[in-house]
Design an enzyme around this catalytic site. Structure first.
Site, mmCIF file in Angstrom:
data_model
loop_
_atom_site.group_PDB
_atom_site.id
_atom_site.type_symbol
_atom_site.label_atom_id
_atom_site.label_comp_id
_atom_site.label_asym_id
_atom_site.label_seq_id
_atom_site.Cartn_x
_atom_site.Cartn_y
_atom_site.Cartn_z
ATOM 1 N N LYS A 47 -3.184 -0.990 5.183
ATOM 2 C CA LYS A 47 -3.553 0.399 5.875
ATOM 3 C C LYS A 47 -4.766 0.596 6.254
ATOM 4 O O LYS A 47 -5.485 1.747 5.932
ATOM 5 C CB LYS A 47 -2.835 1.631 5.290
ATOM 6 C CG LYS A 47 -1.287 1.506 5.061
ATOM 7 C CD LYS A 47 -0.648 2.698 4.679
ATOM 8 C CE LYS A 47 1.184 2.547 4.647
ATOM 9 N NZ LYS A 47 1.125 1.738 3.499
ATOM 10 N N PRO A 76 -14.932 0.019 13.266
ATOM 11 C CA PRO A 76 -14.679 -1.263 13.424
ATOM 12 C C PRO A 76 -15.324 -2.352 12.870
ATOM 13 O O PRO A 76 -14.536 -3.256 12.257
ATOM 14 C CB PRO A 76 -15.077 -1.064 15.188
ATOM 15 C CG PRO A 76 -14.999 0.263 15.512
ATOM 16 C CD PRO A 76 -15.375 1.263 14.219
HETATM 17 O O1 O7M Z 1 11.367 0.777 -0.363
HETATM 18 P P1 O7M Z 1 10.146 1.565 -1.059
HETATM 19 O O2 O7M Z 1 10.094 3.200 -0.648
HETATM 20 O O3 O7M Z 1 9.935 1.411 -2.565
HETATM 21 O O4 O7M Z 1 8.963 1.184 -0.462
HETATM 22 C C1 O7M Z 1 8.353 1.076 0.914
HETATM 23 C C2 O7M Z 1 7.333 0.373 1.424
HETATM 24 O O5 O7M Z 1 6.938 0.765 2.627
HETATM 25 C C3 O7M Z 1 5.916 0.696 0.427
HETATM 26 O O6 O7M Z 1 5.276 -0.440 0.383
HETATM 27 C C4 O7M Z 1 5.265 1.578 1.346
HETATM 28 O O7 O7M Z 1 3.684 1.488 1.269
HETATM 29 C C5 O7M Z 1 5.527 1.298 2.737
HETATM 30 N N1 O7M Z 1 5.574 2.282 3.730
HETATM 31 C C6 O7M Z 1 6.410 3.536 3.434
HETATM 32 O O8 O7M Z 1 7.097 3.617 2.639
HETATM 33 N N2 O7M Z 1 6.124 4.391 4.599
HETATM 34 C C7 O7M Z 1 5.435 4.698 5.778
HETATM 35 O O9 O7M Z 1 5.534 5.506 6.412
HETATM 36 C C8 O7M Z 1 4.647 3.292 5.813
HETATM 37 C C9 O7M Z 1 4.848 2.269 5.003
HETATM 38 C C10 O7M Z 1 4.444 1.195 5.298
HETATM 39 O O10 O7M Z 1 4.516 -0.232 5.059
HETATM 40 O O11 O7M Z 1 3.242 1.177 6.180
HETATM 41 C C11 O7M Z 1 2.777 -0.111 6.449
#
Ligand code: O7M
Length: 244
Positions: free
Chosen positions: A93, A98
């Protein structure tokens, strides 16, 4: 173009990245292939458990998503380890200036990442720096987040973030499986770019609803890495998606 190869699959250049000479030619590189429409989020913080889940999921998911919990627990070498046999999506994330974004992406790619995830709120120049540094690897941009707090700020700017992702040349976006109606709207913004949707299972989202709304694949964490039989859990999700 959706559901097939999105971009070419030439190897990324690994030259000139300081401290990153550990890549081998055995690492896979290229666009995500969507056969199962599942990206496994390996957020387990026990490295051995993470390895056994990843092994069990081979042939059941399209990519392994690696985030800070696992990288901090197991070390960045886990990216390279997984990359010998899977598409690894580094979910750092990224949301910095930049130059710092570029440095992070170069390191992730040198470790073997086929894809990286960045935030849009740092601005278009920051996202473009990720895309440029990624070279043959793919960049996915977070739009609206799946948790309740995602509605406080990200939802208000999600369409703008999605437009920015397209302009910057990202491979796709991240949009919430917990709100399929939002996935549908964001699909209208990004055209044939990929949409990956987290929030299935533990967060209450339904995989078939997300795919029906326009997601290309769902991102699933706990429902897979905490399952007694991760392969069986992945197969059940794939079946739900197929019968949507
Ligand atoms: O299925 P979970 O809830 O155990 O995990 C979800 C995964 O997706 C976890 O790695 C989070 O960091 C990611 N994620 C979200 O749950 N919500 C978001 O809005 C975005 C992400 C994500 O992957 O962002 C790239």
């Amino acid at each position: 173009m959706r559901g097939t190869l999105l971009k070419r699959a030439e190897p990324a250049s690994r030259e000139g990245v300081k401290g990153a000479t550990f890549m081998t030619e055995t690492l896979r590189r290229g666009a995500m292939r969507l056969r199962h429409r599942i990206v496994a989020a390996i957020d387990a913080t026990d490295a051995d458990r993470a390895r056994s889940v990843a092994k069990a999921l081979a042939g059941h998911v399209d990519a392994l998503k690696v985030n800070w919990p696992l990288v901090l627990a197991a070390g960045p070498g886990i990216v390279t380890e997984f990359a010998t046999s899977a598409y690894v999506l580094c979910d750092f994330k990224i949301a910095d200036i930049p130059n710092t974004n570029r440095l992070i992406v170069e390191q992730a790619v040198a470790r073997g990442a086929s894809g990286v995830i960045c935030h849009a709120f740092a601005g278009e120049d920051s996202v473009r720096a990720c895309v440029e540094a990624a070279k043959a690897a793919e960049v996915f941009v977070v739009t609206e987040m799946s948790h309740p707090g995602g509605q406080e700020f990200t939802a208000k700017h999600a369409e703008e973030f999605a437009r920015l992702a397209v302009r910057a040349g990202a491979a796709g976006i991240i949009a919430p499986a917990t709100r399929p109606e939002r996935v549908r709207i964001l699909r209208g913004v990004v055209g044939d770019r990929l949409i990956l949707s987290p929030g299935v299972g533990a967060q209450g989202g339904n995989p078939a609803d997300a795919i029906r709304a326009g997601a290309d694949a769902v991102i699933v964490g706990r429902a897979l890495y905490e399952a007694e039989d991760p392969a069986k859990a992945a197969a059940a999700i794939a079946r739900e998606i197929e019968t949507r």
